[in-house]
Structure formats: C-alpha cells, structure tokens
Design a protein around this motif. Structure first.
Motif, mmCIF file in Angstrom:
data_model
loop_
_atom_site.group_PDB
_atom_site.id
_atom_site.type_symbol
_atom_site.label_atom_id
_atom_site.label_comp_id
_atom_site.label_asym_id
_atom_site.label_seq_id
_atom_site.Cartn_x
_atom_site.Cartn_y
_atom_site.Cartn_z
ATOM 1 N N VAL A 274 0.810 -1.215 0.000
ATOM 2 C CA VAL A 274 0.000 0.000 0.000
ATOM 3 C C VAL A 274 0.851 1.278 0.000
ATOM 4 O O VAL A 274 0.635 2.160 -0.825
ATOM 5 N N PRO A 275 1.835 1.418 0.864
ATOM 6 C CA PRO A 275 2.615 2.650 0.795
ATOM 7 C C PRO A 275 3.678 2.637 -0.298
ATOM 8 O O PRO A 275 4.207 3.681 -0.655
ATOM 9 N N ILE A 276 4.026 1.445 -0.812
ATOM 10 C CA ILE A 276 5.130 1.374 -1.778
ATOM 11 C C ILE A 276 4.645 1.631 -3.191
ATOM 12 O O ILE A 276 5.307 2.291 -3.984
ATOM 13 N N PHE A 277 3.449 1.129 -3.486
ATOM 14 C CA PHE A 277 2.940 1.264 -4.839
ATOM 15 C C PHE A 277 2.854 2.726 -5.312
ATOM 16 O O PHE A 277 3.288 3.031 -6.428
ATOM 17 N N PRO A 278 2.341 3.631 -4.482
ATOM 18 C CA PRO A 278 2.301 5.025 -4.934
ATOM 19 C C PRO A 278 3.675 5.570 -5.303
ATOM 20 O O PRO A 278 3.807 6.309 -6.276
ATOM 21 N N SER A 279 4.710 5.152 -4.569
ATOM 22 C CA SER A 279 6.026 5.705 -4.910
ATOM 23 C C SER A 279 6.526 5.131 -6.228
ATOM 24 O O SER A 279 7.279 5.785 -6.947
ATOM 25 N N ILE A 280 6.081 3.908 -6.565
ATOM 26 C CA ILE A 280 6.443 3.368 -7.884
ATOM 27 C C ILE A 280 5.780 4.205 -8.972
ATOM 28 O O ILE A 280 6.408 4.583 -9.966
ATOM 29 N N PHE A 343 -6.816 5.130 -4.499
ATOM 30 C CA PHE A 343 -7.239 4.108 -5.439
ATOM 31 C C PHE A 343 -6.764 2.732 -5.013
ATOM 32 O O PHE A 343 -7.437 1.740 -5.241
ATOM 33 N N ILE A 344 -5.566 2.709 -4.401
ATOM 34 C CA ILE A 344 -4.990 1.411 -4.060
ATOM 35 C C ILE A 344 -5.639 0.841 -2.812
ATOM 36 O O ILE A 344 -5.978 -0.331 -2.756
ATOM 37 N N ASP A 345 -5.833 1.670 -1.823
ATOM 38 C CA ASP A 345 -6.337 1.181 -0.553
ATOM 39 C C ASP A 345 -7.688 1.811 -0.265
ATOM 40 O O ASP A 345 -7.773 2.990 0.042
ATOM 41 N N PRO A 346 -8.754 1.038 -0.388
ATOM 42 C CA PRO A 346 -10.092 1.615 -0.194
ATOM 43 C C PRO A 346 -10.301 2.139 1.233
ATOM 44 O O PRO A 346 -11.230 2.916 1.466
ATOM 45 N N ARG A 347 -9.422 1.702 2.180
ATOM 46 C CA ARG A 347 -9.602 2.174 3.546
ATOM 47 C C ARG A 347 -9.259 3.655 3.672
ATOM 48 O O ARG A 347 -9.700 4.343 4.564
#
Lengths: 353, 515
Positions: A274-280, A343-347
C-alpha cells in the motif's frame, strides 16, 4: 462523487501553485539585464538584440536612442499568448549551438535519452528492490537480512556520483566491458550505415535510440541510477513487510490453514504494498526529469545537460521553459502519489473530514 | 501420596503485616529525565555510536586540518602537479604503497629520461626493477618498461630565469647551508635539437637527432651517458665542480641571457625548499599526504578546507532553520484558524519551488559570494520542513489538559507555547536538524560539482569542486577523486546511521522494547 471533487480540487490547487511560481520566476528573470554572454569572439551583440526585438522583448526607444526592455507585463502577455496559441516557448539566444532554434524543438530532441535511461533504471530497480526487501523481511534478523540491510544503508548514503565514478573506472575503464559514455546521435548513424537512420532536427528521433550499441552505452548510467532506488525500495519493502508479518491477521491466516507462502503472498504482500505502490507510480511520472549529476558524468545528451548549459550561459527562454517543466513534473509526481493512495487502498478516504 | 499430606493446619497461617501501618513506599530508583532516557537508548545502539565517532573524527579533520597543514588552498606549484599521495612512514620503510610512487608503463625513451634524472640528481626515481615487455604497435615491436616511479623525484632539474641579485642570493644560500641547488649549465650547442626537448633541463647528456625528429642518446664506449656541461669559460663569476667523485673539472653555473637575466639549472626539490625558506612559511621538502591535483595544490589542504566550509555552512543553516521554523510553526500551530490557513499556503508555495530555480535566480540577481547565495537558498527552502513538524506537535498538545490548566492559571501565550508545549517537540526537531546537516552538505557538494555554484575563489574551495576536477582525471590520476569521494561517502553514511539512532533514541515508545 466526493472523490471526483477532491481530485479536481487538488489539480486546481496544483495549477495555482504552478502559476504563482512560474509567473514569479518569469518576472524575476525579466528583471535581469539582457545577457549577451553567447556573443562569440568577433561578433557583436546586435545579432542578439535584433532577435530580442523580433520577439518583442526589446524595443527601440526614441528618447534615449537605444534599445530598452519592453514592460514586463507586456512581455508576460506575449509570452503566455505565444505558448497557448502557438505552442511557442521562445527561441535560444545565448547558446551558440541553439541560437535562433525553437526552445520546444531542442527540448523534444533532448527528451528521449533522459526518459529511456530513467525507464530502464526504474524497470531494473523496482523488481530487484522489492524482491530484496521481501527476502530480507522473510529472513529477518538472520545473516541474509543483516547483509542486505547493510548494503541498503551503504547505497542509500553514498552519493550517486561516487558509485557512478567507481562503475566508470572499474567496468568501463579497467575491464573495458562497456562504453565510457552514452553515444551521440552522429555516432549511432555512423555505426549502423545499413539501417538508413536519419537525424531529423526538432523531432524525438526515437529509432536512433533503439539499437544494441546505444543500449549498451546507456547501461553504466542505468546501473548508477538504479542502485540508489534499489536500496530505497528494498528498505521500505522490508520495513512495511516486517510490520505486516507480525500483525494479527497473519496469525489468523495461518490458523485457518494457509501455508506460510500463501499467507505472505495473499495477505502480507498486498498490505505491505500500500505505501510502496504510490512511490512506484511517482517514479514513473518523474522519469521525465532525471538526474543532472548522472547526465553530467556519463555525458548524456539529455534534458539535464541542456538545463545546466542554459543556466550557465544565461539563456533565459531555455531556463524558463525547463524550469517550468521540472516544476510541473515535480508537482505532478507529488499529486499522483497522493491520489494513488486512495485508489490502491479503499480504507483511505481521500479528502474526508 | 495420600491426600492428607496436603492438609495444612490453620496455625501455620500468620498475617503478614498485622500490626504495621502501610504507606506508599518511597521510590528507590532515581527518576530518568527525557533527555537522559534518550541518551541511554542512544548509547545502546552500537552502529550509531560508531557513526558518531566517525562524524567526530571527520569534524576534527575539517576544523584542525586547515590549521595544521603548512599549505594554503591558494598555494600551487605546477611542477608538482599530479604527484601521488605520500605518507612519509611508508616511504621511509620502502613499502610500495602510499609512498608517492606510481606504476608506469613507458617507452624506452621516457625510461632513459628517468634514468638520466636518477643518475644526475643521485635520488631514486625508479623505485622498482623495470620489467621489460614487448608489444606490437603499428606493425613494429616496441619495448615497454614497467616500473614504479617516484613522482616527486621525477621532476629532476628545471631551467629557471633569475635576476643577477637573485642568482647571487641563491649562491649564498648554497654556501651557507652546504647544499647543491644549482647544477652546472649544459652547453647550449650540445643541447637536444628536437622541438619537444628544447627546454628539457633534464637532458644533461649527449644526444643526437634520431629518426622522426626524436632525441636519441649517444653513449660512450662503456655504455654510460656523456655529460654536456659547459666548461668554465669565464663568463660566469661562479664556477663549481659537480658533486660526483672523481670529476675535477670546473663548470659554469649559469648562462647569461638578455637584460641581466641568468638562465640557471636548478635541482627543483632543493629549489622548492629554497623558495619556501625565502617565503618563511615553514614548508621544507615537498610531501603531500593525499597528493596534489592538476594545478599542483595540496589535496589534503583543499579537502580539509572544503570540509570545513561544508560543516560551517551546514551547521549555520541547520540552526537558523531550526530557530525560524520553530517560531513560525509554533505560531501556526498554537493560534490555528485563518492565520494557520494563510501561513500554511505560504509554506506550501515556498516548499514546492525547486531548489535549482531558487539558486539560479539568486545567482543571476545578486553579485555576491556564492557562499552567501548558498546560505540564502538553503534558508529559503529549508525552514518550511522544520515549521511543519513544530506545527504538528503543537496541534497534538495544545488542547491537552495541562495546557488548559496553565492557561487558566494565567500563563501568557508565549509562556504556554515555549515552556509547556515546545519541549514536546524537541526530540523531533533535534533529529530533523541533525539530518539537515548531511542534506546541506550533499546539496552543496552536488551544486559545486555541477558547476552551478563556484566556491573556488582565494582560500575557499569545496568538496564538490574537488570531485568535479577529479572526474576529469578519473582514468589517469584516480587519487584526485578518491579522497573527496571517501570523505563524502563516509560522512553521508555516518550521518544516516547517526540520524537513525537519534530518531530511535527520541522515541519513548521504544523504551524497553529491546532486550
């Protein structure tokens, strides 16, 4: 619906920030005296002044009998009108090789090597970095983890120009395994006489960059770019994954009968990403900007080198356009990273009070 | 076992504190203050302690280095450019490492030149037995000599033009100290004729113009060099014998040139000492711990001065940012509301200006020293982060009960802000400002490396400039880039480890989590 509203609001705020900085920058640049550092030996400044007059930056003043700057607001108006109506970002004044050429065309020509090297290095860094991070997290507090963590610390701390120089010295010079710098376009054309390559000014010239020799000559730069990001991804993946692995839902997953690898892949990894995908995603937005230092070391004919040259020779049109470009890429990357969390984490509910 | 064994009679039960009055016990242990606690936690982290020691050593190097070295950054001697690092200990022990030597692979002509220098000056130039290897070059077999060259002694002898008075003074210096600085002048008629060797003072032997207009040595019947010193012809007031034994001939010392100038062949090592003796700067024979760069500047001095500048700039920037950021963030966080909204937008805009644009515009607009420009740029873009973390801490603590109590008791705003709330933010702020230091050093190095900032004026230099110069000689003289790289890498690594340790130390929730 509130999501859409939130995104619109964020984009609007970004544009406001961009406009304020860009216009301040323009005014500050225009307050400067006209620089004629690009005037070569035996030439006079009249050439540059004539160019300035033709662009409406200067005009003949009958009172003093010389050329004076037109009012800044008038210049700004013309500048913006040209950009929006004609896509014209100005022309080069001071750099002898680009004098009189449209800034946009030169910029387009310089973009491919920068983008390619960034994309190659991201493609290399993201999988390797994440794999190393997962491996270290699974082997937590064993020697493999300590080794990876130490290496990660070293590669995060040591500046890129140090290991770029090291790579250049050992691989390219001592072992002669790879070329010393990125090939220039005339060299590529000369290296492949049968392929009918042609250099078209003011175009991307993509075909010239997709061949074996060009690729090999880019490799040292790609490696030096990727080391730092590999270490970065490995570090954050390890940190996130170790935290997730100790959480209680992992215990639940194991007790309901999943094997360790099933639990890790289906539950731990997804949460750790969850936190890594946005940085990619952010990384792929900022492939446009690249690194000035790496471009300098490997003599990459890219945007960074152009920006440095523009700064040093005080070519203001180039400086304005490239500054705006870097500013936009930076702001956009930040925005994309922020929005992608939702978008990645609906929470994560964006913009919710 | 039977059940009755477990039955215990009621007399055996005695009340523990029947007649005592129970009080709260006095605390035996001493209270641990926040800072003490943080320090204890920091001291347990071995990597951070090591990092702190390394930072300390680098800091001492930067502060003491420029003071103890006899050289200044502006001192340069082109004759001693590109000499290798030399540690006197290794040199005296004859260990072929860090002794000012350089592995060479040269053609026969260059090898003979070095041999000639060695023979004339009597000092070791060729430090190891040469290995001869044959290689094909353009269809011919060429022999190459591989050996270790003493880069200091390889300079040998130089032609120097002196005024007559200077020449006399040099003669006196020789007589007083009993040192031979001036070597006999060679006969102009017998000097090499090849263009590239016309001013080469090191050819003191007979040569002829060989194939391809190259100088070829002419040996005597024993295979030795034949000296071409000019015999005493009465034109020079000073004459001397060479220091070699068995050579009783008198030679001229100098040849007169136009306008009271004398052309003198000086032994450059001794002449270097003479020049510094005259200047009185305490330098004797040349010996450079980290070698010299392309201009003949001592790299140790340059590196130490660059490091000192970096440290001083970083510490000033960190403290100013801490001060301004803390005050700004405190006001934002404490008062909140509309004021906060406006102040946050200002921070937002300032924080999103790329650093490159700031520095370039400052450089264009202000014609002052680049050191000041750097400081302003770091300040303009740097304090916002500090303000952000102070603001956050203030938001967390300003509505807590103890703050309300303090306010009810009539404490003024400034007292509540800085006496009651601010100490909570100290941990984060200290960690942040320590981490600002490597950030500033890194940016400063990058900017001067890219040539956007030029700090190379007078006695000022920067690590980035050294790296950029070293980059140009990466393949020929790697020592020029090696030492600045080691310095900056060590510094960044130690600061990262140190910062990690500090962050953990100031995090009370980690208390007791480690064994």
């Amino acid at each position: 619906m509130y999501m859409f509203k939130y995104i619109c609001k964020r984009i609007g705020l970004m544009l406001v920030t961009f406009t304020i900085i860009f216009i301040t920058c323009f005014v500050l640049v225009k307050l400067l005296p006209v620089s004629t550092t690009g005037v070569g030996v035996g030439e006079d400044a009249s050439k540059i002044i004539a160019q300035m007059v033709s662009r409406g930056y200067m005009k003949y003043d009958e009172v003093s009998g010389g050329y004076i700057n037109t009012p800044i607001l008038e210049q700004l108006g013309r500048y913006l009108r040209r950009i929006f109506l004609e896509g014209d970002f100005g022309i080069g004044f001071n750099m002898p090789e680009y004098r009189g050429r449209a800034v946009w065309n030169v910029f387009i020509e310089k973009l491919p090597p920068t983008i390619l090297i960034n994309i190659y290095s991201s493609l290399l860094a993201v999988p390797i970095g994440i794999a190393l991070g997962i491996f270290a997290a699974l082997k937590k507090n064993k020697w493999q983890d300590h080794l990876i963590s130490t290496l990660v610390m070293v590669f995060i701390s040591v500046p890129a120009f140090v290991y770029a120089s090291l790579l250049l010295y050992i691989i390219c010079f001592k072992l002669s395994a790879l070329p010393l710098g990125v090939m220039s376009l005339p060299d590529v054309i000369a290296a492949y006489p049968g392929k009918g390559y042609q250099y078209i000014p003011g175009e991307f010239n993509w075909p010239l960059y997709f061949n074996k020799k060009m690729f090999l000559s880019m490799l040292p730069a790609v490696f030096s770019m990727s080391f730092g990001s590999i270490a970065g991804y490995a570090r954050s993946t390890r940190a996130e994954l170790t935290e997730v692995l100790t959480s209680e839902f992992m215990l639940l997953a194991r007790t309901k009968g999943l094997t360790r690898s099933q639990a890790t892949v289906r539950h731990a990894l997804r949460n750790a990403m969850v936190p890594i995908f946005p940085s990619i995603i952010g990384e792929f937005v900022s492939v446009l900007s690249g690194s000035l230092i790496i471009e300098k070391i490997f003599q990459i004919p890219g945007v960074g080198g152009l920006y440095l040259a523009a700064i040093n020779s005080r070519d203001y049109d180039f400086f304005m356009m490239l500054s705006g470009f870097y500013l936009l890429v930076g702001l956009l990357a930040g925005l994309v990273i922020d929005l992608s969390y939702g978008f990645i984490d609906p929470r994560i509910r964006m913009g919710a009070k | 076992m039977r059940a009755e064994e477990y039955q215990i009679s009621s007399e055996k039960f005695v009340l523990h504190s029947a007649n005592k009055r129970l009080h709260d016990e006095k605390l035996e242990t001493k209270p641990v203050s926040y800072l003490r606690d943080a320090f204890n936690r920091f001291a347990r982290n071995k990597a951070s302690i090591t990092a702190a020691v390394i930072i300390g050593i680098l800091f001492l190097f930067a502060m003491i280095g420029p003071v103890v070295t006899p050289y200044k950054v502006s001192d340069e001697d082109a004759n001693y450019a590109y000499v290798m690092p030399r540690n006197e200990f290794f040199y005296k022990q004859g260990i072929p490492f860090w002794d000012g030597g350089r592995e060479m692979g040269v053609t026969e002509a260059s090898y003979i030149l070095y041999k000639g220098i060695q023979e004339e000056t009597g000092r070791t130039v060729i430090m190891s037995e040469p290995q001869i290897r044959e290689e094909e070059y353009m269809g011919k077999s060429v022999s190459y000599y591989d050996f270790r060259l003493d880069t200091y002694n390889a300079i040998g002898v130089k032609f120097v033009l002196l005024k007559h008075a200077e020449y006399v003074a040099l003669q006196q210096y020789q007589d007083e100290n009993n040192i031979q600085v001036i070597f006999p002048i060679t006969d102009p008629a017998l000097r090499p004729q090849a263009e590239q060797d016309l001013n080469n003072a090191n050819i003191w032997y007979r040569t002829k113009l060989g194939a391809g207009r190259k100088t070829t040595v002419v040996y005597d019947e024993n295979g030795d060099f034949i000296p071409i010193y000019q015999a005493d012809n009465g034109k020079d007031e000073y004459t001397s014998k060479m220091y070699w034994e068995g050579d009783e001939k008198l030679y001229n010392y100098a040849e007169p040139k136009d306008g009271d100038m004398w052309n003198v062949r000086v032994d450059y090592r001794e002449y270097y000492r003479y020049l510094h003796y005259k200047a009185g700067d305490g330098i004797e024979y040349p010996s450079f711990l980290l070698g010299t760069n392309n201009a003949g500047k001592d790299l140790f001095t340059c590196l130490a001065s660059g490091a000192r500048f970096s440290f001083v700039l970083a510490i000033i920037v960190a403290s100013v940012n801490l001060f301004v950021g803390a005050v700004y963030g405190a006001i934002e966080g404490y008062y909140g509301g509309k004021l906060d909204l406006i102040m946050e937008r200002i921070v937002d805009i300032l924080a999103s200006i790329p650093f490159m644009i700031v520095i370039t515009l400052l450089k264009y607009h202000f014609n002052v020293s680049h050191a000041i420009i750097l400081f302003i740029a770091f300040f303009l873009t740097g304090w916002t982060g500090m303000a952000g973390s102070t603001r956050m801490q203030f938001y967390r603590f300003k509505n807590q009960e103890y703050v309300l109590v303090a306010r009810t008791l009539g404490a003024k705003d400034s007292r509540v802000m800085f006496k009651h709330i601010f100490p909570n933010a100290i941990g984060t702020l200290i960690t942040r400002s320590v981490l600002v230091i490597p950030g500033v050093i890194f940016s400063e190095t990058s900017l001067s490396y890219l040539g956007i900032i030029n700090l190379n004026t007078g006695n000022l230099t920067s690590v980035g400039t050294l790296l950029a110069t070293g980059q140009n000689y990466l393949f020929t003289y790697p020592h020029m880039i090696l030492f600045p790289s080691i310095f900056i890498s060590l510094l960044m690594l130690s600061f990262n480890l140190f910062g990690n340790g500090l962050r953990d130390a100031f995090n009370p929730s980690l208390r007791g989590t480690e064994e």
